[in-house]
Design an enzyme around this catalytic site. Structure first.
Site, mmCIF file in Angstrom:
data_model
loop_
_atom_site.group_PDB
_atom_site.id
_atom_site.type_symbol
_atom_site.label_atom_id
_atom_site.label_comp_id
_atom_site.label_asym_id
_atom_site.label_seq_id
_atom_site.Cartn_x
_atom_site.Cartn_y
_atom_site.Cartn_z
ATOM 1 C CE LYS A 1 -4.018 -0.682 4.753
ATOM 2 N NZ LYS A 1 -5.346 -0.109 5.089
ATOM 3 C CG HIS B 1 -2.126 -0.857 1.091
ATOM 4 N ND1 HIS B 1 -2.077 -2.213 1.328
ATOM 5 C CD2 HIS B 1 -3.417 -0.575 0.758
ATOM 6 C CE1 HIS B 1 -3.284 -2.731 1.135
ATOM 7 N NE2 HIS B 1 -4.112 -1.756 0.793
#
Length: 277
Positions: A170, A166
């Site tokens: 995040k 990601h």
């Protein structure tokens, strides 16, 4: 003609929140009635103007419960059910979900980070309140297909590792999607990755986190990534790899709108997009 579904978006000025607002505004059967965001200096601003969508006559507010209370009263008078779509932060998602249920607003939660205990508590609370809701680790239909394929492949392979990648903003790791994938693979009740050598990590954690089932999960955080997941199975003489890549957040919007449309017919909280498709 059926009245449009009233939708409140929490995290309205974030990347996912902005995509949700665009999708809601573009859907004939939905109506944006609230935009919650705590970005400094944005209180009272028209959310449409902030996102380049033109004036929507919906003001940004940081007052989460105040917004839910007002929307709840409004829809109670009209007889329709409102929906909260939440893409905020793991530190507040439990309180947001519980508050939505308390106000009779159907929560659609895209924020990850809820613990199993919190999920159980929210499911019981929603059932007692008869307020349907959904916690969706990943709104991508393609990811649901990957998870189903991984669960099927787990029957035939004893060795498997999962890697999720990601963007570097995040907050939680591993991702809720990766955990959900592992849980589906574990429904067989089998153990994975039997030890064949006495491993030693010269760098702590380099082999990833290991679940009770033996599955190992790895997390990568880098700028330039959006959301990606790989499940790799191994057996003598072969490997089998499943991978899903989200290139743009617009990929999530069909799943978000599907959930918004269905959540009002649920009697309690459900977990996972596969419960709705």
């Amino acid at each position: 003609m059926t009245a449009p579904i009233p939708v409140v978006v929490a995290g309205a000025l974030g990347r996912m929140g902005a995509e949700v607002i665009k999708a809601v505004v573009g859907a004939e059967d939905c109506s944006l009635v609230g935009a919650i965001d705590n970005t400094p200096g944005k209180e009272g601003a028209d959310v449409g103007l902030e996102l380049g969508l033109g004036e929507l006559e919906v003001a940004v507010t940081a007052d989460f419960e105040g917004c839910l209370c007002a929307v709840s009263q409004s829809v109670r008078d009209s007889g329709s059910g409102a929906v909260l779509v939440d893409f905020t932060h793991p530190s507040v998602v439990y309180e947001h979900t519980r508050a939505a249920i308390a106000y009779g607003v159907h929560p659609v939660i895209g924020t990850t980070g809820l613990s199993p205990e919190q999920l159980n508590d929210l499911t019981e609370f929603s059932a007692k309140a008869s307020v349907g809701g959904a916690v969706i680790p990943n709104f991508s239909v393609g990811m649901v297909l990957l998870q189903q394929a991984a669960a099927a492949a787990a029957r035939f392979y004893d060795h498997a590792e999962l890697t999720e990648l990601h963007h570097n903003r995040k907050a939680d790791a591993p991702s809720g999607t990766c955990i959900k994938t592992a849980e589906l693979m574990e429904e067989l009740g089998k153990s994975f990755n039997p030890e064949e050598v006495d491993e030693h990590e010269s760098l702590a954690g380099c082999r990833g986190g290991q679940r009770d089932s033996g599955l190992r999960l790895h997390s990568v955080r880098l700028p330039g990534l959006v959301a990606h997941q790989e499940v790799m199975f191994g057996a003598p003489g072969e490997t089998y790899t499943l991978r899903h890549d989200t290139i743009d957040r617009s990929a999530y919007m069909p799943g978000v709108l599907l959930t918004v449309r269905k959540v009002g017919n649920l009697g309690s909280l459900v977990y996972g997009l596969e419960r709705l498709i």
